[in-house]
Write a protein that holds these residues in place. Sequence first.
Motif, PDB file in Angstrom:
ATOM      1  N   ARG A   1      10.289   0.359  11.234  1.00  0.00           N
ATOM      2  CA  ARG A   1      11.714   0.573  10.990  1.00  0.00           C
ATOM      3  C   ARG A   1      12.176   0.022   9.652  1.00  0.00           C
ATOM      4  O   ARG A   1      13.343   0.211   9.273  1.00  0.00           O
ATOM      5  N   VAL A   2      11.313  -0.657   8.912  1.00  0.00           N
ATOM      6  CA  VAL A   2      11.667  -1.195   7.603  1.00  0.00           C
ATOM      7  C   VAL A   2      11.228  -0.265   6.479  1.00  0.00           C
ATOM      8  O   VAL A   2      11.983   0.002   5.545  1.00  0.00           O
ATOM      9  N   GLU A   3      10.007   0.265   6.559  1.00  0.00           N
ATOM     10  CA  GLU A   3       9.467   1.132   5.506  1.00  0.00           C
ATOM     11  C   GLU A   3       9.480   2.608   5.856  1.00  0.00           C
ATOM     12  O   GLU A   3       9.320   3.448   4.975  1.00  0.00           O
ATOM     13  N   GLY A   4       9.602   2.965   7.131  1.00  0.00           N
ATOM     14  CA  GLY A   4       9.248   4.307   7.546  1.00  0.00           C
ATOM     15  C   GLY A   4       7.730   4.383   7.595  1.00  0.00           C
ATOM     16  O   GLY A   4       7.064   3.487   8.107  1.00  0.00           O
ATOM     17  N   LEU A   5       7.160   5.436   7.037  1.00  0.00           N
ATOM     18  CA  LEU A   5       5.703   5.541   6.939  1.00  0.00           C
ATOM     19  C   LEU A   5       5.297   5.314   5.488  1.00  0.00           C
ATOM     20  O   LEU A   5       5.591   6.138   4.623  1.00  0.00           O
ATOM     21  N   PRO A   6       4.619   4.207   5.167  1.00  0.00           N
ATOM     22  CA  PRO A   6       4.204   3.972   3.782  1.00  0.00           C
ATOM     23  C   PRO A   6       3.092   4.936   3.373  1.00  0.00           C
ATOM     24  O   PRO A   6       2.152   5.172   4.127  1.00  0.00           O
ATOM     25  N   ILE A   7       3.217   5.480   2.174  1.00  0.00           N
ATOM     26  CA  ILE A   7       2.218   6.388   1.611  1.00  0.00           C
ATOM     27  C   ILE A   7       1.521   5.669   0.458  1.00  0.00           C
ATOM     28  O   ILE A   7       2.162   5.276  -0.523  1.00  0.00           O
ATOM     29  N   ALA A   8       0.208   5.466   0.572  1.00  0.00           N
ATOM     30  CA  ALA A   8      -0.570   4.786  -0.464  1.00  0.00           C
ATOM     31  C   ALA A   8      -1.262   5.820  -1.339  1.00  0.00           C
ATOM     32  O   ALA A   8      -1.792   6.815  -0.846  1.00  0.00           O
ATOM     33  N   PHE A   9      -1.278   5.561  -2.643  1.00  0.00           N
ATOM     34  CA  PHE A   9      -1.890   6.508  -3.572  1.00  0.00           C
ATOM     35  C   PHE A   9      -2.460   5.741  -4.762  1.00  0.00           C
ATOM     36  O   PHE A   9      -1.937   4.694  -5.158  1.00  0.00           O
ATOM     37  N   GLY A  10      -3.556   6.263  -5.320  1.00  0.00           N
ATOM     38  CA  GLY A  10      -4.134   5.632  -6.497  1.00  0.00           C
ATOM     39  C   GLY A  10      -5.645   5.698  -6.500  1.00  0.00           C
ATOM     40  O   GLY A  10      -6.279   6.247  -5.589  1.00  0.00           O
ATOM     41  N   PRO A  11      -6.275   5.116  -7.527  1.00  0.00           N
ATOM     42  CA  PRO A  11      -7.733   5.166  -7.668  1.00  0.00           C
ATOM     43  C   PRO A  11      -8.430   4.033  -6.924  1.00  0.00           C
ATOM     44  O   PRO A  11      -7.894   2.932  -6.765  1.00  0.00           O
TER      45      PRO A  11
END
Length: 517
Positions: A189-199
Amino acid sequence: MRVPFVLLVLGAVAPGVAAAQDTAIVIQPESGGVFVRPPELPREVAEDAVRRYNAPTTTRLVGRSRLPAGNEWRGDVAVRNGSLVLAGRIEGTLLVINGDAILDSGAVVTGDIIVVGGTVARRATVTVGGAVHVYPAPLSYRVKGGGEEIALAPPDLRRWFQSLGIEKSWGTADSRSSLSITTGGTFNRVEGLPIAFGPLFDWKLHQDLRLRIDALGVFRTAGDFTDKRSDLGYLFRTELRSGELPAYGVEFRAFDDVAPVEDWGLRSGEVGWSAFLFQRDYRDYYLSKGLAGGVFVQPNRPLRVDLELHHDWETTVAARDPWTVFRNDQAWRPNPPIDDGHYTTLRASVTFDTRNDRLDPTAGWFLRARFEHSGSDDVKPETGVPSAVRGPIPTDGSYQFNRLFFDLRRYTRVSPSGRVNLRVLAGGWIGGDPLPLQQRLSIGGPDPLAGYGFRHSACNRDIIDPAFTNTQVAACDRVILAQAEYRGHLSLHWASSSSTPADEASKSLLTLRGLDV
């Protein structure tokens, strides 16, 4: 207005999977934090391991095995569900499934060595006539018909539906680089669904030396953040590791993360699905931003010891209003405040894990023990906590406390479909000043205290400050729990009624036969 933004993002990236040959859909269980993809066992390797194990000329062993010096096995040898300590001679190929091959001084293998779900540790005086193939990913299999042969297990959907994303990789088996976009943690309820991206980078620098670098951004889909944080977080992690078993290494992390207050109850996947489907979030959170560095030692596969120095800024974050499947028109439970400040923590932890399956174990031990010495020179205690709950926290720069957490579990199979699970858990304050709110504990809810309400015992009844209204804040100094659980089948049999006295016992329409033993 709440919009199902997460589903739109994942739907937009999914079509790209078919465009590149090296791109894979990533499904990762138990994503409690930023996700890093684990190795997967190629299908052809799994089939070859099963074929070799089932070959009529193969000597099959189950569990931990040992061949002392001066002894010899002729023909191919296969070991499953245990490590092999070899000091003698094998005239053939050695296959180890879900275990390690430990080759002592003077050991000889005239053929190949194949290890699936483990590693190889060997002395300099070991002789291997063929090639050495090591696949860290375990083999999922089942025993055929109660006999000695095995077969590949069907796909486990519980492992498949956990974390969704795509990853494009380049390189060889020794060195690999990837670009990844994936769900980076638990829906909350704080972030929603975090999406991680990167190398992600994993390089072999030397025969027994590897360097791993993860540089990931984290997009918080709930949005509408205050000036204390932004829509973006990050995780930069480097690990320099020497050897497989034994292994030694150093690690450095820089992070901007939304951290859970208590993460030892329900699994991350269970918490996330409960929040996303039913708007029931069984954790509280705070913002953690800082640096950490540490060392680790892993003398064998079950045992690992870590020592870490951690400095971060911890601050309160409010609950947002992410979209959910059901109860979307209801308000979320407020996220309780914490004791803000910059904290420096020295953490020592020991993990011992012999479970045969991390998600659904039926045998083995699990132990996790963690000691923390922490302090802050600028802590801002939350004023709404009465003295009946905790004593005063000093604000003159001398604030320090010690905390211990201990979790011991035993899994035992007692019948073909039944098992007994035992657990002893204890944790909390052991010295110094009172614990801050973000380090306090509670018991209750679906796990580990099934049948009781969420935070049934949370030591918060005397907290009446408006800042804590409806938060159900965890406020206990210590918790202790002993749990015994049986999991198995109850045989329920239908029986038709009869008018003859001889069949009097079968008149009951439903008969409980008892436990499957």
